[in-house]
Design a protein around this motif. Sequence first.
Motif, mmCIF file in Angstrom:
data_model
loop_
_atom_site.group_PDB
_atom_site.id
_atom_site.type_symbol
_atom_site.label_atom_id
_atom_site.label_comp_id
_atom_site.label_asym_id
_atom_site.label_seq_id
_atom_site.Cartn_x
_atom_site.Cartn_y
_atom_site.Cartn_z
ATOM 1 N N ASN A 1 -2.655 4.384 1.419
ATOM 2 C CA ASN A 1 -3.527 3.285 1.547
ATOM 3 C C ASN A 1 -3.675 2.415 -0.094
ATOM 4 O O ASN A 1 -4.605 1.834 0.232
ATOM 5 C CB ASN A 1 -3.998 3.322 2.229
ATOM 6 N N GLN A 2 -3.218 2.759 -0.740
ATOM 7 C CA GLN A 2 -3.985 2.497 -2.411
ATOM 8 C C GLN A 2 -3.414 1.359 -2.357
ATOM 9 O O GLN A 2 -1.907 1.645 -2.012
ATOM 10 C CB GLN A 2 -4.148 3.845 -3.517
ATOM 11 N N LEU A 3 -3.550 0.225 -3.079
ATOM 12 C CA LEU A 3 -2.508 -1.091 -3.200
ATOM 13 C C LEU A 3 -2.158 -0.822 -4.809
ATOM 14 O O LEU A 3 -2.449 0.247 -5.665
ATOM 15 C CB LEU A 3 -3.779 -1.774 -3.621
ATOM 16 N N ARG B 1 0.708 -0.927 0.080
ATOM 17 C CA ARG B 1 -0.452 0.046 0.148
ATOM 18 C C ARG B 1 0.914 0.974 0.277
ATOM 19 O O ARG B 1 1.781 1.749 0.501
ATOM 20 C CB ARG B 1 -1.012 0.400 1.111
#
Length: 161
Positions: free
Chosen positions: A137-139, A133
């Motif tokens: 917090n983006q994958l 991440r």
Amino acid sequence: MTVIACLFVLVGCGPHMYDEVPALHDVKSAEIAGSWVCTDGTEVTLRSDGRAVVSLLDGQEFDFDDRWRLSGTGEWELTDKRAGWNDGQHVRLTLTSRTASTMRTPDPTRRLYPASDQGPAPETYTWTFELQRDDENQLLLYFFFGDPDSRNAYVLEREPA
């Protein structure tokens, strides 16, 4: 003794060779499904039913140095089986039907390792993507390319809306 220490500096692996690779354990398949993009037209679409469409995806690790790029269809799965460089979850993407391949022009600033075969691109291929991440917090999906000890990462990001 000084000569030996200098040789390790000259021929040793990168300074981050033994760094831990981040491991995720909380990813759901629904977060993986969708379209992912990278440089030079790479696009990977991972459908919620486990099917995949690949466009211009380079080989991972030493296969990257062979410079082929694959397009076609296949399957993917989110797994927690030990498969990559960490003990967390991974995405295994298998190209089962190649529809096209092309060759990437090498970057003149990047040292290429000798290609193992320089033969044609493979008809089928399996990638193992690490997961992490970013600061928001983006994958991200990624794999190492070239010598994996160098930790050069090929990062796919969610296609912008």
